[in-house]
Design a protein around this motif. Structure first.
Motif, PDB file in Angstrom:
ATOM      1  N   MET A  37      15.376   0.465 -14.934  1.00  0.00           N
ATOM      2  CA  MET A  37      14.254  -0.468 -14.826  1.00  0.00           C
ATOM      3  C   MET A  37      13.152  -0.130 -15.842  1.00  0.00           C
ATOM      4  N   ARG A  38      12.820   1.164 -15.928  1.00  0.00           N
ATOM      5  CA  ARG A  38      11.761   1.578 -16.855  1.00  0.00           C
ATOM      6  C   ARG A  38      12.197   1.398 -18.302  1.00  0.00           C
ATOM      7  N   SER A  39      13.495   1.601 -18.543  1.00  0.00           N
ATOM      8  CA  SER A  39      14.020   1.401 -19.893  1.00  0.00           C
ATOM      9  C   SER A  39      13.877  -0.061 -20.305  1.00  0.00           C
ATOM     10  N   ILE A  40      14.183  -0.964 -19.370  1.00  0.00           N
ATOM     11  CA  ILE A  40      14.022  -2.402 -19.638  1.00  0.00           C
ATOM     12  C   ILE A  40      12.549  -2.712 -19.897  1.00  0.00           C
ATOM     13  N   LEU A  41      11.673  -2.133 -19.081  1.00  0.00           N
ATOM     14  CA  LEU A  41      10.239  -2.394 -19.207  1.00  0.00           C
ATOM     15  C   LEU A  41       9.696  -1.850 -20.528  1.00  0.00           C
ATOM     16  N   ALA A  42      10.155  -0.663 -20.937  1.00  0.00           N
ATOM     17  CA  ALA A  42       9.675  -0.042 -22.172  1.00  0.00           C
ATOM     18  C   ALA A  42      10.123  -0.801 -23.412  1.00  0.00           C
ATOM     19  N   SER A  66       3.731  -3.252  -5.716  1.00  0.00           N
ATOM     20  CA  SER A  66       2.760  -2.192  -6.026  1.00  0.00           C
ATOM     21  C   SER A  66       3.369  -1.175  -6.980  1.00  0.00           C
ATOM     22  N   ALA A  67       4.632  -0.796  -6.717  1.00  0.00           N
ATOM     23  CA  ALA A  67       5.309   0.171  -7.591  1.00  0.00           C
ATOM     24  C   ALA A  67       5.465  -0.413  -8.991  1.00  0.00           C
ATOM     25  N   THR A  68       5.781  -1.714  -9.062  1.00  0.00           N
ATOM     26  CA  THR A  68       5.929  -2.366 -10.371  1.00  0.00           C
ATOM     27  C   THR A  68       4.608  -2.398 -11.121  1.00  0.00           C
ATOM     28  N   THR A  69       3.537  -2.819 -10.436  1.00  0.00           N
ATOM     29  CA  THR A  69       2.241  -2.919 -11.119  1.00  0.00           C
ATOM     30  C   THR A  69       1.710  -1.538 -11.508  1.00  0.00           C
ATOM     31  N   LEU A  70       1.965  -0.520 -10.682  1.00  0.00           N
ATOM     32  CA  LEU A  70       1.570   0.842 -11.046  1.00  0.00           C
ATOM     33  C   LEU A  70       2.328   1.301 -12.290  1.00  0.00           C
ATOM     34  N   MET A  71       3.596   0.928 -12.358  1.00  0.00           N
ATOM     35  CA  MET A  71       4.405   1.253 -13.529  1.00  0.00           C
ATOM     36  C   MET A  71       3.849   0.559 -14.771  1.00  0.00           C
ATOM     37  N   VAL A  72       3.491  -0.711 -14.602  1.00  0.00           N
ATOM     38  CA  VAL A  72       2.936  -1.492 -15.713  1.00  0.00           C
ATOM     39  C   VAL A  72       1.618  -0.876 -16.193  1.00  0.00           C
ATOM     40  N   VAL A  73       0.760  -0.500 -15.238  1.00  0.00           N
ATOM     41  CA  VAL A  73      -0.523   0.131 -15.588  1.00  0.00           C
ATOM     42  C   VAL A  73      -0.285   1.436 -16.347  1.00  0.00           C
ATOM     43  N   THR A 235      -4.412  -1.741  -5.474  1.00  0.00           N
ATOM     44  CA  THR A 235      -3.641  -0.532  -5.804  1.00  0.00           C
ATOM     45  C   THR A 235      -3.693  -0.246  -7.297  1.00  0.00           C
ATOM     46  N   ALA A 236      -3.406  -1.288  -8.100  1.00  0.00           N
ATOM     47  CA  ALA A 236      -3.415  -1.117  -9.556  1.00  0.00           C
ATOM     48  C   ALA A 236      -4.808  -0.798 -10.070  1.00  0.00           C
ATOM     49  N   ASN A 237      -5.832  -1.436  -9.488  1.00  0.00           N
ATOM     50  CA  ASN A 237      -7.209  -1.194  -9.939  1.00  0.00           C
ATOM     51  C   ASN A 237      -7.680   0.214  -9.604  1.00  0.00           C
ATOM     52  N   LEU A 238      -7.231   0.742  -8.463  1.00  0.00           N
ATOM     53  CA  LEU A 238      -7.564   2.126  -8.113  1.00  0.00           C
ATOM     54  C   LEU A 238      -6.883   3.096  -9.071  1.00  0.00           C
ATOM     55  N   ALA A 239      -5.610   2.806  -9.389  1.00  0.00           N
ATOM     56  CA  ALA A 239      -4.857   3.678 -10.295  1.00  0.00           C
ATOM     57  C   ALA A 239      -5.454   3.677 -11.700  1.00  0.00           C
ATOM     58  N   ALA A 240      -6.050   2.531 -12.091  1.00  0.00           N
ATOM     59  CA  ALA A 240      -6.584   2.386 -13.453  1.00  0.00           C
ATOM     60  C   ALA A 240      -7.922   3.078 -13.643  1.00  0.00           C
ATOM     61  N   VAL A 349       0.402  11.034 -17.321  1.00  0.00           N
ATOM     62  CA  VAL A 349       1.543  10.668 -18.177  1.00  0.00           C
ATOM     63  C   VAL A 349       2.835  11.332 -17.705  1.00  0.00           C
ATOM     64  N   LEU A 350       2.708  12.383 -16.894  1.00  0.00           N
ATOM     65  CA  LEU A 350       3.901  13.088 -16.418  1.00  0.00           C
ATOM     66  C   LEU A 350       4.536  12.404 -15.210  1.00  0.00           C
ATOM     67  N   LYS A 351       4.079  11.191 -14.889  1.00  0.00           N
ATOM     68  CA  LYS A 351       4.636  10.451 -13.750  1.00  0.00           C
ATOM     69  C   LYS A 351       6.008   9.869 -14.079  1.00  0.00           C
TER      70      LYS A 351
END
Length: 585
Positions: A37-42, A66-73, A235-240, A349-351
């Protein structure tokens, strides 16, 4: 029956089981399919349709918007996604999250999962004893899937029955006869619930159960769904908050996109609900305005049609949305940090492997193009601006006869040492803690090799710098000329590396670099003969000759390493395999 403190605790416990099941299932799916999934996103492009499809696919598979938007952020923070690309993925994620509502509606209300949920836990638990990691993750997914529906059954059982608790309706009736204000009130309730629970899926489950129990009618449940769409952006706004401006822009884009959707839906609220009711009846069910049993299906249909309509309406306004977000969160200059502090490395970045590799690559490139480039050029008393200019190399050398006061050791300590240590530390942590593919692990090894070679380059230039300083303004024109030749070699290579890393058609400059390296290595014998002639004719001293021999070797070794680092950082081929470079950590 009275509904007291014990019953409230049971309700919270049921919600906890549901959320835990959702988390276990989502985490297991991320481990099973996360790399892909992350490879496709990258590898995202700016194509909007592809972005929406990617967001939909990832959210449908991992069952968590939430997991998707956190990944995007996180990816935006690392510079892997542009703002426009991020908005496209978020649009797709909003559609993908509707799958969860259908899963709950069909399997939670239409099909009784409670009878097979516990056997599923046992079945999944068996997989966790297997050695293969994928089987363990599959087992965790099955357990999470079963727990989700066990939690849902507990929620239905813990939710008070209206027949036994008629006072609930009388309590709600105070807020259901205020016309459109009631709609706004339930929208707010949906938002607050999602913010508190931190899961739009859990709020959706609660909404569906309340409608099935007859607590709230169709229109107020629809208003709660709109509120969930707003609440899920928190969720995404808190992570950002701890991210850079790119992460903040992506999170704000998510919020603005969902707010715009809610705004136009409120304008067309009642006609849209009538259209959904017509669709439900057309599909063979009763109208949700008439039967409470039809409301869960109607709500799921409303959720899906709204998110699809919102995406297809706003997809034409991605660029204006991006411009609006850029005004709200303007681009920041790179934060001023201490000279020896990393610019791109942070714990976040180590996530993910992709964000770790992106950050380490950026940090390494920044170190190479700034600190290493500066130290090497200044150690040879050459200005970087002249190397980057169109000035002929001979003129650069002739112009650079002024001795620069360059302390290579001091520059290493202040500009390189700590950053080098941090890069190696982050690369090692990523290799130890993240689930890397072979390709990703090899890339980190390449980056470690590149950094090690940069430090070796500085050791070579340290020796070279002393003699350049000594002979640059020497009265002996012959030794000065020989050292100018060494400087000439280095300038040619540094200029070609600059073009190799900055020009789009960098394969052309890579070929020129390879040719340069070959020519320089072939000229070693000629240079040695020239030095011997100078000694024989007493034009230079034995000490000068000794220094020249050593420095000739230093320059050629340094040039080889400069080119190798450039290839590792900017080349498209697997340089480690081709050159048989040792990659032991």
């Amino acid at each position: 029956m009275e509904y007291g403190f014990t019953e409230i605790l049971q309700l919270l416990g049921a919600l906890g089981v549901f959320l835990f099941g959702m988390k276990v299932m989502s985490d297991a799916l991320l481990l099973l399919a996360g790399n892909k999934m992350r490879s496709i996103l990258a590898r995202m492009t700016s194509n909007r349709v592809l972005g929406i499809g990617t967001g939909f696919l990832i959210t449908s598979v991992i069952q968590s918007s939430s997991a998707t938007t956190l990944m995007v952020v996180s990816f935006a923070n690392a510079g892997l996604l542009t703002l426009v690309e991020s908005i496209g993925v978020i649009m797709g994620a909003n559609i993908g999250t509707t799958i969860t509502a259908w899963l709950i509606t069909i399997l939670g209300f239409k099909v009784s999962m409670s009878a097979i949920a516990l056997p599923l836990v046992g079945f999944g638990f068996g997989f966790t004893f297997l050695k293969k990691e994928n089987f363990k993750n599959l087992g965790s997914f099955i357990i999470g899937f079963a727990l989700l529906f066990i939690g849902l059954q507990f929620l239905k059982d813990a939710m008070p029955d209206i027949n036994s608790n008629p006072e609930i309706l009388s309590f709600l009736s105070r807020y259901t006869d205020m016309g459109f204000i009631s709609i706004l009130l339930f929208l707010l309730i949906g938002t607050v619930l999602t913010v508190v629970i931190q899961s739009s899926s859990a709020t959706m489950a609660l909404t569906l159960i309340m409608t099935a129990q007859g607590w709230i009618p169709f229109e107020f449940a629809a208003a709660m769904v709109l509120g969930e769409n707003v609440g899920t952006t928190i969720t995404a706004n808190l992570a950002a908050i701890i991210g850079n401006y790119k992460a903040k822009q992506t999170a704000r884009a998510h919020l603005i996109f969902n707010l715009l959707g809610v705004l136009w839906m409120l304008i067309l609220f009642y006609p849209f609900l009538k259209m959904v009711s017509w669709l439900v009846v057309y599909l063979g069910s009763e109208s949700p305005f008439v039967s409470a049993g039809a409301v869960p299906v109607a709500i799921s249909l409303f959720h899906t049609t709204f998110n699809i309509a919102n995406t297809f309406l706003l997809v034409w306004f991605v660029k204006p949305i991006a411009k609006l977000v850029e005004k709200i969160v303007p681009e920041e200059e790179m934060q001023a940090k201490e000279i020896d502090q990393p610019k791109f490395l942070s714990k976040g970045v180590l996530k993910y492997p992709e964000t770790a590799i992106a950050a380490i690559t950026k940090e390494t490139k920044y170190l190479f193009k700034n600190a290493i480039f500066e130290i090497v050029s200044h150690a040879l008393s050459i200005r970087r601006t002249d190397i980057k200019s169109d000035l002929k190399v001979k003129k650069v050398i002739k112009k650079s006869n002024v001795q620069m006061d360059t302390d290579v050791r001091e520059l290493y300590n202040t500009k390189v040492k700590k950053i080098y240590g941090e890069i190696i530390s982050y690369a090692t942590k990523a290799q130890s803690n993240l689930n890397l593919t072979e390709v990703q692990n090899n890339r980190l090894l390449e980056l470690k090799v590149a950094n090690r070679k940069m430090v070796e380059i500085l050791k070579e230039v340290l020796e070279l710098s002393r003699n350049v300083t000594l002979y640059l303004n020497s009265e002996n024109k012959y030794i000065k000329k020989e050292y100018d030749k060494l400087r000439n070699k280095t300038v040619k290579v540094l200029r070609m590396i600059h073009l190799f890393r900055t020009e789009e058609e960098n394969e052309v400059y890579h070929a020129k670099l390879v040719k340069l390296r070959k020519e320089l290595n072939q000229n070693i014998a000629t240079s040695n003969i020239k030095v011997q002639e100078l000694i024989r004719d007493d034009l230079i001293t034995v000490d000068m000759a000794s220094s020249l021999y050593n420095d000739e070797e230093n320059v050629n070794t340094m040039i080889d390493k400069l080119i190798e680092v450039a290839e590792l950082l900017y080349g498209k081929k697997d340089i480690l395999i081709e050159n048989n470079v040792s990659v032991s950590a």
